[in-house]
Design an enzyme around this catalytic site. Structure first.
Site, short mmCIF file in Angstrom:
data_model
loop_
_atom_site.label_atom_id
_atom_site.label_comp_id
_atom_site.label_asym_id
_atom_site.label_seq_id
_atom_site.Cartn_x
_atom_site.Cartn_y
_atom_site.Cartn_z
CB CYS A 116 -0.95 0.01 1.19
SG CYS A 116 -2.15 -1.33 1.11
CG HIS A 253 -3.17 3.72 1.76
ND1 HIS A 253 -3.57 3.28 0.52
CD2 HIS A 253 -3.30 2.66 2.60
CE1 HIS A 253 -3.92 2.01 0.60
NE2 HIS A 253 -3.76 1.61 1.85
CG ASN A 283 -6.56 -0.69 0.83
OD1 ASN A 283 -5.81 -0.24 -0.04
ND2 ASN A 283 -6.11 -1.18 1.98
O1 UT7 Z 1 -3.81 -0.89 3.39
C1 UT7 Z 1 -3.01 -1.55 4.31
C2 UT7 Z 1 -3.34 -1.12 5.64
N1 UT7 Z 1 -4.55 -1.77 6.09
C3 UT7 Z 1 -5.27 -1.18 6.99
O2 UT7 Z 1 -4.96 -0.07 7.35
C4 UT7 Z 1 -6.43 -1.92 7.60
C5 UT7 Z 1 -6.44 -1.64 9.05
N2 UT7 Z 1 -7.48 -2.32 9.80
C6 UT7 Z 1 -8.80 -2.02 9.64
O3 UT7 Z 1 -9.15 -1.20 8.82
C7 UT7 Z 1 -9.78 -2.68 10.58
O4 UT7 Z 1 -9.08 -3.35 11.59
C8 UT7 Z 1 -10.76 -3.66 9.88
C9 UT7 Z 1 -11.71 -2.86 9.02
C10 UT7 Z 1 -9.97 -4.63 9.03
C11 UT7 Z 1 -11.58 -4.42 10.91
O5 UT7 Z 1 -12.28 -3.52 11.75
P1 UT7 Z 1 -12.27 -3.75 13.33
O6 UT7 Z 1 -13.10 -2.69 13.91
O7 UT7 Z 1 -10.83 -3.83 13.77
O8 UT7 Z 1 -13.03 -5.13 13.46
P2 UT7 Z 1 -12.54 -6.48 14.11
O9 UT7 Z 1 -11.50 -7.12 13.29
O10 UT7 Z 1 -12.21 -6.23 15.55
O11 UT7 Z 1 -13.84 -7.36 14.04
C12 UT7 Z 1 -15.00 -7.03 14.81
C13 UT7 Z 1 -16.10 -8.05 14.58
C14 UT7 Z 1 -15.63 -9.48 14.74
O12 UT7 Z 1 -16.70 -10.21 15.36
P3 UT7 Z 1 -16.65 -10.57 16.92
O13 UT7 Z 1 -15.41 -11.39 17.11
O14 UT7 Z 1 -16.58 -9.24 17.64
O15 UT7 Z 1 -17.93 -11.31 17.12
C15 UT7 Z 1 -15.46 -9.98 13.34
O16 UT7 Z 1 -15.65 -11.38 13.21
O17 UT7 Z 1 -16.58 -7.96 13.23
C16 UT7 Z 1 -16.56 -9.26 12.61
N3 UT7 Z 1 -16.30 -9.08 11.20
C17 UT7 Z 1 -17.26 -8.89 10.28
N4 UT7 Z 1 -18.60 -8.83 10.37
C18 UT7 Z 1 -19.29 -8.57 9.23
C19 UT7 Z 1 -15.09 -9.07 10.57
N5 UT7 Z 1 -15.26 -8.86 9.25
C20 UT7 Z 1 -16.59 -8.73 9.06
C21 UT7 Z 1 -17.36 -8.50 7.90
N6 UT7 Z 1 -18.71 -8.42 8.04
N7 UT7 Z 1 -16.82 -8.31 6.68
#
Ligand code: UT7
Length: 326
Positions: A116, A253, A283
């Site tokens: 990225c 980004h 992204n």
């Molecule tokens: O470009 C390179 C750099 N990349 C980034 O900068 C990405 C950085 N990270 C992020 O943007 C975020 O961490 C994410 C968008 C990837 C995830 O958001 P989050 O708020 O950190 O969510 P999480 O991973 O803590 O997941 C929260 C919940 C989980 O469920 P439980 O365990 O709380 O029951 C996941 O299983 O959301 C669930 N979940 C989803 N639910 C519906 C994860 N993906 C999904 C989905 N749809 N697509």
């Protein structure tokens, strides 16, 4: 003493034909919802390349548009630096394939792999070449067909990415060596390979013989992104003595709206000075910044002479920033 500067002479972009909304992903069987994706990321849709659309074809379209804007032709460019993680082939470099497609038969072309951060790295490499006199004009491209790397069974990653390409033409021009010069004023690059496991692809030519799928520990990447990006933006400001209130545009980004908003707040910039495309493009890895630059320059937001700050962070980890007088 006069100094060579790499001045932006043109810009262009290209998106695949197919627009795919969050609801389209749900309809395709991904266990997610429009509400979750919008709330956590700000993404509403993304563009996805069909089989006949590749990194090289998107990059070539974006590069052609940038050359047209600059009023330049194939003879005028002697360097192509292409940031990509999704080259058409393991080799040769996609940059040389773009070179051939554009009918450029001189100079040199190479790919940069910094995921990225690919566009910031590519910009820095081209800037170095121009300022050293190794080339006179460069196409700097970020292009990806990142959706080819997605595991559609992994909802934590497959909803986040899209495809596209953006390009700028840089021309070496004499400046005065002050911040008033047009062109790239400063670039800052970093990497730390200890974080490999937080964001990687589980395949490669030398290991599995496959391209693999993206794997990410989202929260870990998120935490590092906010901290490392704040540091590398500070570096650019300190190196130039430029104050945050002098910045006309932050073009970050586009990974997550929450990260973008956090950076805008840290710099004290009002939201209308931050260019956002993540809602429509998702992204697009190395393509996200040049896509956003091209959009904001084409619609008249970014004007010649204005100060533009770009920053990115990605797999590796890699991260970087640049201040550009447009
Ligand atoms: O470009 C390179 C750099 N990349 C980034 O900068 C990405 C950085 N990270 C992020 O943007 C975020 O961490 C994410 C968008 C990837 C995830 O958001 P989050 O708020 O950190 O969510 P999480 O991973 O803590 O997941 C929260 C919940 C989980 O469920 P439980 O365990 O709380 O029951 C996941 O299983 O959301 C669930 N979940 C989803 N639910 C519906 C994860 N993906 C999904 C989905 N749809 N697509």
């Amino acid at each position: 003493m006069s100094r060579l500067r790499s001045v932006v002479a043109g810009f262009g972009s290209a998106l695949p034909r197919a627009r795919v909304t969050n609801d389209d992903l749900v309809a395709r069987g991904v266990e997610t919802s429009d509400e979750w994706i919008r709330q956590r990321t700000g993404i509403a849709g993304r563009y996805m390349a069909d089989a006949d659309e590749t990194t090289v074809s998107l990059a070539t379209s974006a590069a052609r548009a940038a050359l047209d804007r600059a009023g330049m032709g194939p003879d005028d460019v002697d360097l192509i630096v292409l940031g990509t993680t999704t080259p058409d082939d393991t080799f040769p470099a996609s940059a040389t394939q773009v070179q051939a497609a554009l009918g450029i038969h001189h100079g040199f072309a190479f790919d940069v792999q910094a995921v990225c951060s690919g566009f910031v790295y590519a910009l820095a490499m081209a800037d170095n070449c121009l300022r050293l006199g190794q080339a006179r004009a460069a196409l700097v491209i970020g292009a990806e067909t990142f959706t080819r790397l997605l595991d559609w069974e992994d909802r934590t990653t497959c909803v986040l990415f899209g495809d596209g390409a953006g390009a700028v033409v840089l021309r070496a021009e004499e400046g005065t060596g002050t911040n008033a010069d047009r062109g790239i004023l400063t670039t800052h690059l970093h990497s730390d390979g200890r974080h490999r496991d937080a964001l990687y692809v589980d395949g490669g030519p030398s290991t599995t013989g496959t391209v693999g799928h993206v794997r990410m520990k989202g929260q870990e990447v998120f935490r590092h992104a906010v901290n490392r990006l704040a540091e590398v933006v500070d570096e650019a400001l300190t190196a130039t003595g430029i104050r945050p209130d002098e910045i006309d545009w932050l073009v970050p980004h586009q990974a997550n709206r929450r990260i973008i908003d956090a950076m805008g707040r840290k710099l004290g910039l009002p939201p209308e000075k931050v260019v956002v495309t993540v809602d429509r493009h998702a992204n697009t890895s190395a393509a996200s910044i040049p896509l956003a630059l091209a959009e904001a320059a084409a619609d008249g937001r970014i004007q010649p002479g204005q100060l533009v700050l770009i920053e990115a962070m990605g797999g590796g980890f890699t991260w970087g920033s640049s201040l550009i007088r447009w």
